[in-house]
Design a protein around this motif. Structure first.
Motif, PDB file in Angstrom:
ATOM      1  N   THR A 129     -12.436   7.963  16.258  1.00  0.00           N
ATOM      2  CA  THR A 129     -10.956   8.231  16.359  1.00  0.00           C
ATOM      3  C   THR A 129     -10.119   7.159  15.890  1.00  0.00           C
ATOM      4  O   THR A 129      -8.905   7.096  15.826  1.00  0.00           O
ATOM      5  CB  THR A 129     -10.336   8.471  17.818  1.00  0.00           C
ATOM      6  OG1 THR A 129     -10.927   7.425  18.561  1.00  0.00           O
ATOM      7  CG2 THR A 129     -11.174   9.843  18.255  1.00  0.00           C
ATOM      8  N   THR A 130     -10.651   6.016  15.412  1.00  0.00           N
ATOM      9  CA  THR A 130     -10.057   4.930  15.003  1.00  0.00           C
ATOM     10  C   THR A 130     -10.274   4.453  13.549  1.00  0.00           C
ATOM     11  O   THR A 130     -11.638   4.265  13.279  1.00  0.00           O
ATOM     12  CB  THR A 130     -10.590   3.801  15.867  1.00  0.00           C
ATOM     13  OG1 THR A 130     -10.585   3.901  17.166  1.00  0.00           O
ATOM     14  CG2 THR A 130      -9.614   2.645  15.411  1.00  0.00           C
ATOM     15  N   PRO A 131      -9.359   4.332  12.620  1.00  0.00           N
ATOM     16  CA  PRO A 131      -9.617   4.214  11.372  1.00  0.00           C
ATOM     17  C   PRO A 131     -10.301   2.613  10.994  1.00  0.00           C
ATOM     18  O   PRO A 131      -9.992   1.755  11.886  1.00  0.00           O
ATOM     19  CB  PRO A 131      -8.064   4.007  10.788  1.00  0.00           C
ATOM     20  CG  PRO A 131      -7.407   4.668  11.580  1.00  0.00           C
ATOM     21  CD  PRO A 131      -7.966   4.662  12.627  1.00  0.00           C
ATOM     22  N   LYS A 132     -11.204   2.493  10.056  1.00  0.00           N
ATOM     23  CA  LYS A 132     -12.098   1.283  10.057  1.00  0.00           C
ATOM     24  C   LYS A 132     -11.237   0.493   8.955  1.00  0.00           C
ATOM     25  O   LYS A 132     -10.370   0.843   8.591  1.00  0.00           O
ATOM     26  CB  LYS A 132     -13.235   1.648   9.583  1.00  0.00           C
ATOM     27  CG  LYS A 132     -14.228   2.637  10.420  1.00  0.00           C
ATOM     28  CD  LYS A 132     -15.360   2.985   9.770  1.00  0.00           C
ATOM     29  CE  LYS A 132     -16.010   4.005  10.524  1.00  0.00           C
ATOM     30  NZ  LYS A 132     -15.429   5.487  10.602  1.00  0.00           N
ATOM     31  N   ALA A 133     -11.680  -0.744   9.122  1.00  0.00           N
ATOM     32  CA  ALA A 133     -11.023  -1.952   8.394  1.00  0.00           C
ATOM     33  C   ALA A 133     -11.546  -1.530   6.789  1.00  0.00           C
ATOM     34  O   ALA A 133     -12.353  -1.077   6.423  1.00  0.00           O
ATOM     35  CB  ALA A 133     -11.643  -3.341   8.413  1.00  0.00           C
ATOM     36  N   ASP A 165       6.107   3.316   8.476  1.00  0.00           N
ATOM     37  CA  ASP A 165       7.165   2.365   7.468  1.00  0.00           C
ATOM     38  C   ASP A 165       6.360   2.405   6.083  1.00  0.00           C
ATOM     39  O   ASP A 165       6.793   1.871   5.136  1.00  0.00           O
ATOM     40  CB  ASP A 165       6.718   0.751   7.921  1.00  0.00           C
ATOM     41  CG  ASP A 165       7.305   0.662   9.247  1.00  0.00           C
ATOM     42  OD1 ASP A 165       8.416   0.925   9.356  1.00  0.00           O
ATOM     43  OD2 ASP A 165       6.719  -0.047  10.029  1.00  0.00           O
ATOM     44  N   GLY A 166       5.532   3.327   5.885  1.00  0.00           N
ATOM     45  CA  GLY A 166       4.842   3.739   4.605  1.00  0.00           C
ATOM     46  C   GLY A 166       3.210   3.667   4.498  1.00  0.00           C
ATOM     47  O   GLY A 166       2.578   3.420   5.480  1.00  0.00           O
ATOM     48  N   ARG A 167       2.655   3.944   3.452  1.00  0.00           N
ATOM     49  CA  ARG A 167       1.336   3.730   3.293  1.00  0.00           C
ATOM     50  C   ARG A 167       0.786   2.528   3.160  1.00  0.00           C
ATOM     51  O   ARG A 167       1.291   1.618   2.503  1.00  0.00           O
ATOM     52  CB  ARG A 167       0.709   4.692   2.022  1.00  0.00           C
ATOM     53  CG  ARG A 167       1.200   6.053   2.373  1.00  0.00           C
ATOM     54  CD  ARG A 167       0.405   6.899   1.247  1.00  0.00           C
ATOM     55  NE  ARG A 167       0.695   8.326   1.645  1.00  0.00           N
ATOM     56  CZ  ARG A 167       0.452   9.302   0.640  1.00  0.00           C
ATOM     57  NH1 ARG A 167      -0.478   9.152  -0.197  1.00  0.00           N
ATOM     58  NH2 ARG A 167       0.505  10.653   1.014  1.00  0.00           N
ATOM     59  N   GLY A 168      -0.404   2.029   3.434  1.00  0.00           N
ATOM     60  CA  GLY A 168      -1.189   0.760   3.166  1.00  0.00           C
ATOM     61  C   GLY A 168      -2.559   1.051   3.619  1.00  0.00           C
ATOM     62  O   GLY A 168      -3.100   2.023   3.926  1.00  0.00           O
ATOM     63  N   HIS A 169      -3.241  -0.315   3.809  1.00  0.00           N
ATOM     64  CA  HIS A 169      -4.574  -0.394   3.972  1.00  0.00           C
ATOM     65  C   HIS A 169      -4.723  -1.232   5.277  1.00  0.00           C
ATOM     66  O   HIS A 169      -3.991  -2.300   5.556  1.00  0.00           O
ATOM     67  CB  HIS A 169      -5.315  -1.233   2.768  1.00  0.00           C
ATOM     68  CG  HIS A 169      -5.544  -0.650   1.450  1.00  0.00           C
ATOM     69  ND1 HIS A 169      -4.560  -0.266   0.724  1.00  0.00           N
ATOM     70  CD2 HIS A 169      -6.499   0.381   1.321  1.00  0.00           C
ATOM     71  CE1 HIS A 169      -4.847   0.486  -0.468  1.00  0.00           C
ATOM     72  NE2 HIS A 169      -6.279   1.009  -0.051  1.00  0.00           N
ATOM     73  N   VAL A 170      -5.732  -0.718   6.145  1.00  0.00           N
ATOM     74  CA  VAL A 170      -5.928  -1.429   7.454  1.00  0.00           C
ATOM     75  C   VAL A 170      -6.950  -2.739   6.967  1.00  0.00           C
ATOM     76  O   VAL A 170      -7.912  -2.740   6.322  1.00  0.00           O
ATOM     77  CB  VAL A 170      -6.854  -0.641   8.190  1.00  0.00           C
ATOM     78  CG1 VAL A 170      -7.169  -1.198   9.479  1.00  0.00           C
ATOM     79  CG2 VAL A 170      -5.863   0.641   8.679  1.00  0.00           C
ATOM     80  N   LEU A 183      -4.580   9.012   9.017  1.00  0.00           N
ATOM     81  CA  LEU A 183      -5.462   8.769   8.251  1.00  0.00           C
ATOM     82  C   LEU A 183      -5.593   9.623   6.900  1.00  0.00           C
ATOM     83  O   LEU A 183      -5.354  10.667   7.092  1.00  0.00           O
ATOM     84  CB  LEU A 183      -6.804   8.829   8.988  1.00  0.00           C
ATOM     85  CG  LEU A 183      -8.340   8.550   8.180  1.00  0.00           C
ATOM     86  CD1 LEU A 183      -8.175   6.883   7.778  1.00  0.00           C
ATOM     87  CD2 LEU A 183      -9.477   8.798   8.893  1.00  0.00           C
ATOM     88  N   ILE A 184      -5.369   8.598   5.779  1.00  0.00           N
ATOM     89  CA  ILE A 184      -5.602   9.478   4.466  1.00  0.00           C
ATOM     90  C   ILE A 184      -7.031   9.290   4.093  1.00  0.00           C
ATOM     91  O   ILE A 184      -7.627  10.246   3.604  1.00  0.00           O
ATOM     92  CB  ILE A 184      -4.655   8.723   3.632  1.00  0.00           C
ATOM     93  CG1 ILE A 184      -3.140   8.792   4.069  1.00  0.00           C
ATOM     94  CG2 ILE A 184      -4.788   9.220   2.164  1.00  0.00           C
ATOM     95  CD1 ILE A 184      -2.074   8.079   3.129  1.00  0.00           C
ATOM     96  N   LYS A 185      -7.681   8.044   4.171  1.00  0.00           N
ATOM     97  CA  LYS A 185      -9.062   8.179   3.636  1.00  0.00           C
ATOM     98  C   LYS A 185      -9.677   6.983   4.558  1.00  0.00           C
ATOM     99  O   LYS A 185      -9.125   5.749   4.397  1.00  0.00           O
ATOM    100  CB  LYS A 185      -9.044   7.457   1.924  1.00  0.00           C
ATOM    101  CG  LYS A 185     -10.393   7.483   1.587  1.00  0.00           C
ATOM    102  CD  LYS A 185     -10.405   7.316   0.189  1.00  0.00           C
ATOM    103  CE  LYS A 185     -11.725   7.215  -0.509  1.00  0.00           C
ATOM    104  NZ  LYS A 185     -11.875   6.763  -1.991  1.00  0.00           N
TER     105      LYS A 185
END
Length: 292
Positions: free
Chosen positions: A218-222, A230-235, A267-269
């Motif tokens: 259930t948690t996006p990975k690094a 606030d918009g899209r981005g990378h973890v 989550l997008i990808k």
């Protein structure tokens, strides 16, 4: 379903099921049972209970009787004999100039066999040692080479947490532990930090693994690509236990990462858990240790 009791033959050992018959056994009570090694005296770890037939290794042997005073005295006498046998075996090892470390000695309850546990870096030709021991004790002798985990379990000690070893206090059996667990739990793959006193991966890595596996679902990975308020981005960083993510937004990639709760992002990808170069080097070192 069948009624059984659980019996343990070592202070922290595997529990075996036996048929109590018409008797009701209490936890801590000593009982005499028949095993593959012969007649043994064990301690009741699980009182009478019903278990599924699929959990029983058949044929289920019956308890012979509750231990009496004579049985308990014999147990105590065997403990004294084991200490004497340990010293004698040390002398014989030195005499035969064998490269081995004696860890422990165990008499079977009926004294039909003496087991000597030892560790060694490789194979040891102990045939002459067995002959020497047999000439002294006049009974069957068995030398059993054990690994470093079993050595730690037998000898005991303190772990890096400051508490007594789990294996020598409550773990009846060793559970499989992998480097993948350490990585999924966000631990450094530095061998010093995730290895126990025995030099193998710490048993406690197994304790919370199921929780981490559920959180990972259930948690996006690094490295995951997400949508935030606030918009899209990378973890770039994840704290699985708190659910806090740090995200670098696409619209301002040079700015510091912003914190978000995982519930506030979409989550997008997703990404895969990967190892960096230092971790790969540590991984090879750990694998080499496991093969020893």
């Amino acid at each position: 379903m069948a009624e059984v009791i659980g019996v343990r033959f070592k202070d922290v050992g595997k529990v075996y099921y036996f048929d109590p018959g018409d008797s009701h056994m209490e936890v801590g009570q000593r009982v005499i049972v028949e095993t593959a090694r012969g007649i043994e005296c064990g301690e009741v770890a699980l009182a009478n209970r019903e278990v599924s037939d699929k959990d029983i290794v058949k044929p289920l042997k019956k308890v012979i009787r509750a231990a009496n005073k004579a049985d308990l005295k014999k147990l105590a006498d065997n403990k004294v004999k084991e200490k004497q046998a340990f010293q004698i075996c040390l002398q014989k090892i030195e005499k035969n100039k064998l490269d081995m470390k004696l860890i422990g000695v165990e008499y079977t309850f009926d004294n039909n066999k003496i087991l000597f546990y030892f560790t060694a870096d490789g194979r040891v030709d102990f045939r002459e040692l067995v002959k020497d021991l047999a000439s002294v004790f006049r009974t069957r002798i068995e030398l059993r080479q054990i690994g470093v985990r079993d050595e730690a379990k037998l000898l005991g000690g303190l772990g890096i947490c400051g508490k007594p070893f789990c294996c020598s206090t409550f773990l009846g059996e060793f559970q499989p532990v992998s480097i993948k667990m350490a990585k999924e739990q966000g631990l450094s793959l530095n061998p010093v930090k995730i290895s126990g006193t025995c030099g193998r991966l710490m048993c406690c890595l197994k304790y919370e693994q199921h929780s981490y596996e559920d959180l990972l679902k259930t948690t996006p990975k690094a490295g995951a690509y997400v949508s935030t308020p606030d918009g899209r981005g990378h973890v770039v960083e994840v704290n699985l236990l708190t659910g806090l993510l740090k995200v670098v937004l696409d619209k301002n990639k040079d700015a510091a990462a912003r914190p978000y709760c995982k519930e506030d992002v979409k989550l997008i990808k997703d990404a895969q858990i990967k190892l960096d170069h230092e971790e790969l080097a540590a991984l090879h070192e750990l694998k080499a240790l496991e093969k020893e």
